[in-house]
Motif scaffolding. Structure first.
Motif, PDB file in Angstrom:
ATOM      1  N   LEU A   1       0.851  -1.188   0.000  1.00 51.17           N
ATOM      2  CA  LEU A   1       0.000   0.000   0.000  1.00 51.17           C
ATOM      3  C   LEU A   1       0.886   1.238   0.000  1.00 51.17           C
ATOM      4  CD1 LEU A   1      -2.736   1.505   0.370  1.00 51.17           C
ATOM      5  CD2 LEU A   1      -2.417   1.216   2.842  1.00 51.17           C
ATOM      6  N   THR A   2       0.654   2.137  -0.975  1.00 51.13           N
ATOM      7  CA  THR A   2       1.399   3.394  -1.058  1.00 51.13           C
ATOM      8  C   THR A   2       0.410   4.553  -1.113  1.00 51.13           C
ATOM      9  OG1 THR A   2       3.182   2.316  -2.283  1.00 51.13           O
ATOM     10  CG2 THR A   2       3.117   4.713  -2.341  1.00 51.13           C
ATOM     11  N   ALA A   3       0.578   5.523  -0.235  1.00 51.44           N
ATOM     12  CA  ALA A   3      -0.279   6.717  -0.201  1.00 51.44           C
ATOM     13  C   ALA A   3       0.567   7.947  -0.495  1.00 51.44           C
ATOM     14  CB  ALA A   3      -0.972   6.849   1.149  1.00 51.44           C
ATOM     15  N   ASN A   4       0.095   8.810  -1.380  1.00 45.74           N
ATOM     16  CA  ASN A   4       0.814  10.018  -1.775  1.00 45.74           C
ATOM     17  C   ASN A   4      -0.058  11.254  -1.551  1.00 45.74           C
ATOM     18  OD1 ASN A   4       3.162   8.679  -2.789  1.00 45.74           O
ATOM     19  ND2 ASN A   4       2.008   8.153  -4.629  1.00 45.74           N
TER      20      ASN A   4
ATOM     21  N   SER B   1      -3.563  10.472  -3.369  1.00 47.13           N
ATOM     22  CA  SER B   1      -3.676   9.283  -4.202  1.00 47.13           C
ATOM     23  C   SER B   1      -3.219   8.065  -3.416  1.00 47.13           C
ATOM     24  CB  SER B   1      -2.849   9.423  -5.488  1.00 47.13           C
ATOM     25  OG  SER B   1      -1.476   9.524  -5.191  1.00 47.13           O
ATOM     26  N   VAL B   2      -3.665   6.907  -3.850  1.00 48.42           N
ATOM     27  CA  VAL B   2      -3.306   5.665  -3.199  1.00 48.42           C
ATOM     28  C   VAL B   2      -3.066   4.596  -4.255  1.00 48.42           C
ATOM     29  CG1 VAL B   2      -5.715   4.938  -2.933  1.00 48.42           C
ATOM     30  CG2 VAL B   2      -3.970   3.995  -1.410  1.00 48.42           C
ATOM     31  N   GLN B   3      -2.080   3.760  -4.009  1.00 50.16           N
ATOM     32  CA  GLN B   3      -1.800   2.614  -4.870  1.00 50.16           C
ATOM     33  C   GLN B   3      -1.883   1.351  -4.018  1.00 50.16           C
ATOM     34  OE1 GLN B   3       2.213   1.064  -5.813  1.00 50.16           O
ATOM     35  NE2 GLN B   3       1.850   1.824  -7.880  1.00 50.16           N
TER      36      GLN B   3
ATOM     37  N   VAL C   1      -0.479 -21.084  -9.129  1.00 51.17           N
ATOM     38  CA  VAL C   1      -1.472 -20.141  -9.647  1.00 51.17           C
ATOM     39  C   VAL C   1      -1.261 -18.805  -8.947  1.00 51.17           C
ATOM     40  CG1 VAL C   1      -3.920 -19.600  -9.899  1.00 51.17           C
ATOM     41  CG2 VAL C   1      -3.129 -21.965 -10.116  1.00 51.17           C
ATOM     42  N   GLU C   2      -1.306 -17.735  -9.711  1.00 51.26           N
ATOM     43  CA  GLU C   2      -1.122 -16.402  -9.145  1.00 51.26           C
ATOM     44  C   GLU C   2      -2.217 -15.469  -9.631  1.00 51.26           C
ATOM     45  OE1 GLU C   2       2.829 -14.309  -8.238  1.00 51.26           O
ATOM     46  OE2 GLU C   2       2.229 -13.518 -10.172  1.00 51.26           O
ATOM     47  N   LEU C   3      -2.806 -14.742  -8.687  1.00 52.45           N
ATOM     48  CA  LEU C   3      -3.847 -13.764  -8.984  1.00 52.45           C
ATOM     49  C   LEU C   3      -3.392 -12.415  -8.437  1.00 52.45           C
ATOM     50  CD1 LEU C   3      -6.766 -13.327 -10.099  1.00 52.45           C
ATOM     51  CD2 LEU C   3      -7.566 -13.695  -7.745  1.00 52.45           C
ATOM     52  N   VAL C   4      -3.284 -11.409  -9.323  1.00 47.78           N
ATOM     53  CA  VAL C   4      -2.779 -10.088  -8.956  1.00 47.78           C
ATOM     54  C   VAL C   4      -3.860  -9.043  -9.170  1.00 47.78           C
ATOM     55  CG1 VAL C   4      -1.034  -8.323  -9.411  1.00 47.78           C
ATOM     56  CG2 VAL C   4      -0.427 -10.740  -9.585  1.00 47.78           C
ATOM     57  N   GLY C   5      -4.098  -8.224  -8.161  1.00 48.92           N
ATOM     58  CA  GLY C   5      -5.010  -7.098  -8.282  1.00 48.92           C
ATOM     59  C   GLY C   5      -4.271  -5.787  -8.072  1.00 48.92           C
ATOM     60  N   TYR C   6      -4.557  -4.794  -8.899  1.00 45.53           N
ATOM     61  CA  TYR C   6      -3.853  -3.513  -8.850  1.00 45.53           C
ATOM     62  C   TYR C   6      -4.851  -2.371  -8.996  1.00 45.53           C
ATOM     63  CZ  TYR C   6      -1.063   0.441 -10.465  1.00 45.53           C
ATOM     64  OH  TYR C   6      -0.516   1.677 -10.613  1.00 45.53           O
ATOM     65  N   TYR C   7      -4.652  -1.310  -8.176  1.00 43.02           N
ATOM     66  CA  TYR C   7      -5.488  -0.113  -8.294  1.00 43.02           C
ATOM     67  C   TYR C   7      -4.646   1.105  -7.986  1.00 43.02           C
ATOM     68  CZ  TYR C   7      -8.821   3.571  -7.220  1.00 43.02           C
ATOM     69  OH  TYR C   7      -9.497   4.770  -7.199  1.00 43.02           O
TER      70      TYR C   7
END
Length: 806
Positions: free
Chosen positions: A662-665, A684-686, A701-707
């Protein structure tokens, strides 16, 4: 400047007075090849008490410093080899004593397989950097380096346009084994996408790099550290084949060979690729010219493009003597990109009410590059290392575009038509020379110093032609020509000091002197800048306990505009909107303050940065006379950024691991553009979450979520974006590794933008590069898997290549 360089060289080599009381030697195998990272112990013969310990370097050399008078013997050992003991010898304590080379013999019985239990966490903090311990993550085996970066804290990977950002900034520099990639950003991205993580030891993320790195790059460095194997002789290689489909066919191939000999080693690598895409571009612009509201809306939903590229490298290392290595390298690429982009624009203003414009853009963008490097490195008897590089680089870019435009009235009747074309040719040449020196002072101080010179020349010719009747007539409105020369001289020195087992300091100072001149072919001076700057860095680390550490960092950096941003060029996205270069763009100066804290697998970082004259791409400016919007790279007066990052893993079950980043700017931008002053704040947040499922029979198996929420880009915002990726890996062990993946499952990956509320120019739109992409990748390795990789070394020009991109 001349006095500075002479003084620097005198200090560089006048170090013999610090070399008293030294014992040195070398460790070889039975093939007379130096063994890296062997354990070398200096013992007292009376009771075998350990006096000093050392580790051999990449060439097998070791050094004991500040050794008192006495009798000693040396014990040497390394995994897979029998121990060796030297005869007892007498040391006077005031000289430099060179011992005979120690030869280690392989043990008669070698273990066929050794199981190493990971003791390091996946993420940990070291001096001035975050480390991703790839080799300690079983689930990372078989994935690509891009996959690893994509789930690393603070890193944003854009697979659509082959780019990366770090801590909310785009000025990312990619390194391998501490040295710059020998290719532009897009080619480096594709290389990392084809590089298997099983060859990677760790990834280092540095937002405040030390002074021995170039001061260029405001976001920081990402360093990919490859594994080191033993020094056995032989040949190996690998083949990776990828086949996929999104909105069109995509395929890639990677083939490499590596040979390690007693004195002569070589390697070769070639990576061709083909990518077909169908993109979507939509843009809206609104403004008021003082008399009326104006709107320009464009839709281009069938932009067909093809990229054909091939990257190559070949080089060798030759051991002239036991302490001197001569190396040479040739690398380059060919990149051909073609696009056909029809667009339909609706322009609503009084001069031509409700007019429709149909434009077909045909674009070719061809890049070719070749680099030659020669490097020599010598290790002195007192342990000092001196290396020198000389590089020559050449780039050629041809970017012709043609436009067929038809104008319709509100009843769809043709009222006008035009054809025009623009040619752009930009050759670039560079010479780069550098000298670097490293030495130890006592047991706890290491000093690195160096000088570097970069000499660049670019010529740029843009010709705008309109078809009148059967003839093509040059129009000077968008035509231009120029010659840019730039010389950068640099010198640096850093000191790494270990005070005790808990506290260490790394401090350095870099000086860079830059002279930039841009003139037209007619002799008119467009840009003339000459400036020199100091770039200090300080990093202080303190261990708070067995499982925790805190690091404080400060650094000053510069981001010079790329040659592509400075060179004049013009491309129309529609009849009223065009992209253009900016000869007046200024460099960005950045000050960074950072605090890192780690406790076991938990990592927390806080950073403040201040950018002066921040470089922002695609800033809209309006020519009211022609009602045309120019999208140029512009300087933002200042941007302040506060960034906080958390990284923590969760082991839900023995077969299900979750890594959360988690990155917050918080950003504040102040500037003047389009004759209006504005100040904006943006939070903003990542969020990146990676779920890894380890299944029986070598399946993963790999499941990646990004926002990523909206972020500032000068005059406008990049709006929120995100994706979900799914991958399945099957490890066939000796038969290879097969990966099946679906990137952007829900087709949410796109660039969207919108200007701030109340600005004079309303500017919004979106650009979607591709649909969801299905890909199958197979990797097979052959040959002797114990052969060590190519020697890690630099080329002097690696820090320059970021400024040229295709």
């Amino acid at each position: 400047m001349k006095v500075l360089f002479i003084t620097f060289f005198v200090c560089l080599f006048c170090t013999e007075a610090l070399s008293q009381g030294i014992i040195q030697g070398k460790v070889n195998d039975n093939q007379s090849i130096g063994i890296s990272y062997a354990n070398v112990l200096l013992r007292n013969p009376a009771d075998s008490v350990l006096v000093k310990g050392a580790i051999s370097d990449e060439s097998g050399n070791y050094v004991f410093q500040e050794v008192p008078k006495g009798e000693y013997f040396v014990e040497t050992f390394f995994v897979g080899f029998s121990k060796s003991y030297s005869p007892v010898f007498t040391f006077l304590g005031t000289e430099t004593l060179g011992l005979e080379t120690i030869t280690l013999n392989e043990e008669a019985q070698n273990l066929e397989e050794v199981t190493v239990v990971a003791t390091k966490p996946l993420f940990e903090m070291e001096m001035g950097k975050m480390v991703v311990n790839v080799a300690n993550s079983v689930t990372s085996a078989g994935f690509s380096v891009i996959d690893l970066l994509e789930r690393s804290p603070g890193v944003m990977v854009n697979r659509q346009n082959n780019s990366m950002s770090l801590a909310g900034k785009n000025g990312v520099v990619i390194l391998m084994n501490g040295k710059r990639f020998r290719m532009p950003v897009e080619a480096a991205f594709q290389m990392l996408a084809g590089l298997n993580s099983s060859d990677v030891e760790k990834i280092e993320i540095m937002t405040v790099p030390p002074a021995n790195y170039d001061a260029d790059g405001d976001a920081g460095f990402i360093n990919v550290v490859m594994k080191r194997n033993n020094g056995m002789i032989g040949t190996n290689g690998s083949v990776t084949v990828g086949q996929g489909y999104g909105s069109g066919y995509q395929g890639n191939l990677s083939f490499n060979l590596n040979h390690q000999g007693p004195k002569f080693s070589w390697f070769a690598l070639v990576t061709p690729s083909v990518v077909n895409q169908v993109g979507i571009w939509e843009s809206q612009r609104s403004n008021n010219d003082g008399f009326q509201d104006i709107s320009i809306n464009t839709v281009s939903d069938d932009r067909e493009s093809t990229r054909k590229a091939i990257n190559y490298q070949a080089g060798f290392d030759y051991s002239i003597g036991k302490n001197t290595i001569l190396s040479a390298l040739v690398s380059g690429y060919e990149n051909r990109w073609n696009q056909v982009a029809p667009s339909l624009t609706e322009a609503n203003y009084s001069i031509s009410p409700d007019t429709l414009v149909n434009m077909i853009l045909t674009e070719e963008n061809y890049w070719s590059h070749m680099m030659g490097n020669i490097n020599i490195q010598h290790t002195f008897q007192n342990g000092q290392v001196l290396s020198a590089d000389l590089d020559y680089l050449t780039y050629k870019n041809s970017n012709p575009t043609s436009y067929t435009t038809t104008f319709f009235d509100e009843s769809d009747n043709v009222i006008d038509a035009e054809e025009f074309r623009i040619s752009k040719d930009t050759p670039i040449d560079m010479w780069v020379g550098s000298v670097n020196h490293s030495m130890k002072i006592g047991k706890s101080v290491k000093v690195d110093s160096g000088i570097k010179g970069t000499f660049s020349e670019l010529s740029n010719t843009v010709v705008f032609e309109e078809q009148i009747g059967s003839e093509w007539i040059v129009n000077p409105t968008y035509s231009s020509d120029g010659i840019l020369t730039e010389d950068i001289l640099a010198a640096y020195s850093t000191a790494a000091i270990v005070f005790n087992d808990k506290t260490s300091l790394n401090a350095g100072l870099r000086y860079e002197n830059t002279k930039t001149n841009l003139t037209s072919l007619s002799g008119e001076e467009l840009v003339n800048r000459h400036y020199g700057d100091l770039f200090p860095t300080v990093q202080l680390a303190r261990k708070m306990g067995e499982n925790s550490q805190t690091t404080f960092s400060y650094g000053r950096r510069i981001t010079r505009p790329t040659f592509n941003q400075m060179a004049p060029w013009v491309i129309f996205s529609d009849r009223y909107t065009l992209f253009a270069g900016n000869t007046n763009i200024l460099p960005t100066y950045t000050n960074n303050l950072k605090v890192d804290y780690s406790f076991k697998s938990l990592i927390v970082s806080a950073q403040y940065s201040h950018d002066k004259n921040a470089i922002a791409a695609f800033q809209p400016t309006l020519d009211e006379e022609t009602n045309t919007t120019f999208l140029k790279t512009e300087n933002i007066d200042q941007i302040q950024t506060i960034s906080i990052m958390f990284a923590f893993p969760i082991q839900l079950t023995p077969w299900w691991e979750m890594q959360n980043n988690l990155t917050a700017n918080l950003q504040r931008a102040n500037s003047v553009l389009n004759d209006e002053a504005y100040e904006v704040d943006q939070k903003s947040v990542q969020v990146i979450t990676t779920n890894t499922f380890t299944l029986p029979k070598k399946y993963t198996v790999e499941l990646v979520g990004y926002y990523n929420s909206p972020t500032i880009n000068g005059y406008f915002l990049w709006l929120s974006r995100g994706f979900v990726n799914l991958g399945i890996k099957k490890d066939f062990e000796k038969a290879g590794v097969l990966r099946l993946s679906c990137n952007d499952i829900f087709e949410t990956t796109q660039l969207r933008w919108d200007s701030f509320e109340g600005t004079n120019i309303g500017f919004s739109g979106r650009y979607k590069f591709d649909k969801r992409v299905f890909m199958a990748t197979y990797t097979f390795k052959f040959g002797n898997n114990k052969v060590k990789g190519t020697r890690s070394r630099s080329v002097g020009s690696q820090d320059e290549q970021r400024r040229v991109s295709n």
